[in-house]
Motif scaffolding. Structure first.
Motif, PDB file in Angstrom:
ATOM      1  N   ALA A  82      -3.238  -7.878 -16.994  1.00 24.34           N
ATOM      2  CA  ALA A  82      -4.449  -7.546 -16.232  1.00 24.34           C
ATOM      3  C   ALA A  82      -4.154  -7.574 -14.732  1.00 24.34           C
ATOM      4  CB  ALA A  82      -5.579  -8.509 -16.574  1.00 24.34           C
ATOM      5  N   ALA A  83      -3.358  -8.553 -14.294  1.00 23.82           N
ATOM      6  CA  ALA A  83      -2.992  -8.636 -12.882  1.00 23.82           C
ATOM      7  C   ALA A  83      -2.178  -7.415 -12.467  1.00 23.82           C
ATOM      8  CB  ALA A  83      -2.205  -9.920 -12.617  1.00 23.82           C
ATOM      9  N   PHE A  84      -1.233  -6.993 -13.315  1.00 24.29           N
ATOM     10  CA  PHE A  84      -0.435  -5.802 -13.032  1.00 24.29           C
ATOM     11  C   PHE A  84      -1.332  -4.573 -12.911  1.00 24.29           C
ATOM     12  CE2 PHE A  84       1.573  -1.987 -14.821  1.00 24.29           C
ATOM     13  CZ  PHE A  84       2.522  -1.750 -13.832  1.00 24.29           C
ATOM     14  N   ARG A  85      -2.235  -4.402 -13.867  1.00 18.53           N
ATOM     15  CA  ARG A  85      -3.126  -3.235 -13.848  1.00 18.53           C
ATOM     16  C   ARG A  85      -3.994  -3.213 -12.589  1.00 18.53           C
ATOM     17  NH1 ARG A  85      -5.737  -0.060 -18.287  1.00 18.53           N
ATOM     18  NH2 ARG A  85      -7.535   0.891 -17.297  1.00 18.53           N
ATOM     19  N   THR A  86      -4.511  -4.372 -12.200  1.00 14.32           N
ATOM     20  CA  THR A  86      -5.342  -4.460 -10.994  1.00 14.32           C
ATOM     21  C   THR A  86      -4.533  -4.115  -9.753  1.00 14.32           C
ATOM     22  OG1 THR A  86      -6.800  -6.091 -12.005  1.00 14.32           O
ATOM     23  CG2 THR A  86      -6.782  -5.996  -9.596  1.00 14.32           C
ATOM     24  N   ARG A  87      -3.319  -4.682  -9.645  1.00 19.06           N
ATOM     25  CA  ARG A  87      -2.477  -4.384  -8.466  1.00 19.06           C
ATOM     26  C   ARG A  87      -2.046  -2.919  -8.441  1.00 19.06           C
ATOM     27  NH1 ARG A  87      -0.361  -9.590  -9.719  1.00 19.06           N
ATOM     28  NH2 ARG A  87       1.446  -8.623 -10.699  1.00 19.06           N
ATOM     29  N   LEU A  88      -1.767  -2.354  -9.615  1.00 21.54           N
ATOM     30  CA  LEU A  88      -1.400  -0.946  -9.690  1.00 21.54           C
ATOM     31  C   LEU A  88      -2.569  -0.060  -9.248  1.00 21.54           C
ATOM     32  CD1 LEU A  88       0.607   1.280 -10.480  1.00 21.54           C
ATOM     33  CD2 LEU A  88      -0.266   1.085 -12.828  1.00 21.54           C
ATOM     34  N   ALA A  89      -3.766  -0.361  -9.743  1.00 20.20           N
ATOM     35  CA  ALA A  89      -4.958   0.405  -9.348  1.00 20.20           C
ATOM     36  C   ALA A  89      -5.191   0.287  -7.845  1.00 20.20           C
ATOM     37  CB  ALA A  89      -6.182  -0.072 -10.120  1.00 20.20           C
ATOM     38  N   ASP A  90      -5.055  -0.921  -7.303  1.00 17.12           N
ATOM     39  CA  ASP A  90      -5.223  -1.116  -5.861  1.00 17.12           C
ATOM     40  C   ASP A  90      -4.218  -0.283  -5.069  1.00 17.12           C
ATOM     41  OD1 ASP A  90      -7.320  -2.886  -6.242  1.00 17.12           O
ATOM     42  OD2 ASP A  90      -6.091  -4.682  -5.948  1.00 17.12           O
ATOM     43  N   ALA A  91      -2.950  -0.291  -5.509  1.00 19.66           N
ATOM     44  CA  ALA A  91      -1.909   0.469  -4.811  1.00 19.66           C
ATOM     45  C   ALA A  91      -2.184   1.971  -4.875  1.00 19.66           C
ATOM     46  CB  ALA A  91      -0.534   0.153  -5.398  1.00 19.66           C
ATOM     47  N   LEU A  92      -2.559   2.470  -6.051  1.00 18.35           N
ATOM     48  CA  LEU A  92      -2.839   3.906  -6.195  1.00 18.35           C
ATOM     49  C   LEU A  92      -4.026   4.341  -5.349  1.00 18.35           C
ATOM     50  CD1 LEU A  92      -2.334   4.424 -10.015  1.00 18.35           C
ATOM     51  CD2 LEU A  92      -1.028   5.506  -8.196  1.00 18.35           C
ATOM     52  N   LEU A  93      -5.124   3.601  -5.447  1.00 18.34           N
ATOM     53  CA  LEU A  93      -6.322   3.988  -4.706  1.00 18.34           C
ATOM     54  C   LEU A  93      -6.133   3.854  -3.203  1.00 18.34           C
ATOM     55  CD1 LEU A  93      -9.041   2.509  -7.062  1.00 18.34           C
ATOM     56  CD2 LEU A  93      -8.441   4.919  -6.730  1.00 18.34           C
ATOM     57  N   SER A  94      -5.422   2.827  -2.777  1.00 24.00           N
ATOM     58  CA  SER A  94      -5.152   2.650  -1.354  1.00 24.00           C
ATOM     59  C   SER A  94      -4.278   3.787  -0.821  1.00 24.00           C
ATOM     60  CB  SER A  94      -4.472   1.305  -1.123  1.00 24.00           C
ATOM     61  OG  SER A  94      -4.165   1.127   0.233  1.00 24.00           O
ATOM     62  N   ALA A  95      -3.222   4.136  -1.560  1.00 25.98           N
ATOM     63  CA  ALA A  95      -2.348   5.234  -1.141  1.00 25.98           C
ATOM     64  C   ALA A  95      -3.111   6.554  -1.118  1.00 25.98           C
ATOM     65  CB  ALA A  95      -1.147   5.334  -2.076  1.00 25.98           C
ATOM     66  N   TYR A  96      -3.917   6.811  -2.127  1.00 25.61           N
ATOM     67  CA  TYR A  96      -4.717   8.044  -2.190  1.00 25.61           C
ATOM     68  C   TYR A  96      -5.695   8.104  -1.016  1.00 25.61           C
ATOM     69  CZ  TYR A  96      -8.013  11.524  -3.893  1.00 25.61           C
ATOM     70  OH  TYR A  96      -8.827  12.621  -4.007  1.00 25.61           O
ATOM     71  N   ALA A  97      -6.345   6.978  -0.723  1.00 26.61           N
ATOM     72  CA  ALA A  97      -7.303   6.939   0.384  1.00 26.61           C
ATOM     73  C   ALA A  97      -6.629   7.209   1.728  1.00 26.61           C
ATOM     74  CB  ALA A  97      -8.008   5.583   0.414  1.00 26.61           C
ATOM     75  N   ARG A  98      -5.352   6.855   1.835  1.00 22.65           N
ATOM     76  CA  ARG A  98      -4.610   7.082   3.091  1.00 22.65           C
ATOM     77  C   ARG A  98      -3.984   8.472   3.158  1.00 22.65           C
ATOM     78  NH1 ARG A  98      -3.618   1.413   2.226  1.00 22.65           N
ATOM     79  NH2 ARG A  98      -4.319   0.264   4.056  1.00 22.65           N
ATOM     80  N   GLY A  99      -4.162   9.266   2.094  1.00 22.09           N
ATOM     81  CA  GLY A  99      -3.664  10.629   2.116  1.00 22.09           C
ATOM     82  C   GLY A  99      -2.307  10.843   1.478  1.00 22.09           C
ATOM     83  N   ALA A 100      -1.774   9.830   0.816  1.00 21.81           N
ATOM     84  CA  ALA A 100      -0.474   9.963   0.156  1.00 21.81           C
ATOM     85  C   ALA A 100      -0.597  10.850  -1.082  1.00 21.81           C
ATOM     86  CB  ALA A 100       0.059   8.594  -0.252  1.00 21.81           C
ATOM     87  N   THR A 101       0.468  11.546  -1.403  1.00 22.84           N
ATOM     88  CA  THR A 101       0.521  12.300  -2.650  1.00 22.84           C
ATOM     89  C   THR A 101       0.923  11.320  -3.734  1.00 22.84           C
ATOM     90  OG1 THR A 101       1.169  14.307  -1.492  1.00 22.84           O
ATOM     91  CG2 THR A 101       1.626  14.212  -3.855  1.00 22.84           C
ATOM     92  N   VAL A 102      -0.008  11.002  -4.625  1.00 27.12           N
ATOM     93  CA  VAL A 102       0.294  10.046  -5.680  1.00 27.12           C
ATOM     94  C   VAL A 102       0.471  10.717  -7.030  1.00 27.12           C
ATOM     95  CG1 VAL A 102      -0.763   8.080  -4.529  1.00 27.12           C
ATOM     96  CG2 VAL A 102      -2.146   9.488  -6.036  1.00 27.12           C
TER      97      VAL A 102
END
Length: 96
Positions: free
Chosen positions: A27-47
């Motif tokens: 669950a911790a991995f999934r939460t950190r992965l979601a945070d990383a993806l959404l944060s990168a997407y919000a900053r304009g990264a190609t994910v």
């Protein structure tokens, strides 16, 4: 170069998840992965691509991670609708 402009909703995307249960590493991995993806997407990264991640040493595995957008009809997000007369957090300090 960015393939799309940064969303005005970026702060909401970057701060979406509660703290994971430290007793559940998956669950911790999934939460950190979601945070990383959404944060990168919000900053304009190609994910949305395939990422190759090398392990830190010869004994650690390498990983291939493919990120794909979920079609809108398959998303699980269900926004909470405001009842008539309720104000959102953004409207709380505004005068009509």
């Amino acid at each position: 170069m960015r393939d799309r402009p940064v969303s005005p909703l970026s702060p909401a995307l970057m701060d979406h998840s509660p703290s994971p249960d430290p007793a559940d590493p998956t669950a911790a991995f999934r939460t950190r992965l979601a945070d990383a993806l959404l944060s990168a997407y919000a900053r304009g990264a190609t994910v949305e691509t395939t990422h190759e991640i090398d392990g830190p040493c010869a004994d650690a595995p390498g990983w291939r991670v493919t990120v794909e957008k979920v079609p809108p009809e398959r998303r699980r997000y269900e926004p909470a609708l405001l009842e008539e007369g309720q104000a959102s957090n953004e409207d709380a300090g505004r005068t009509p």
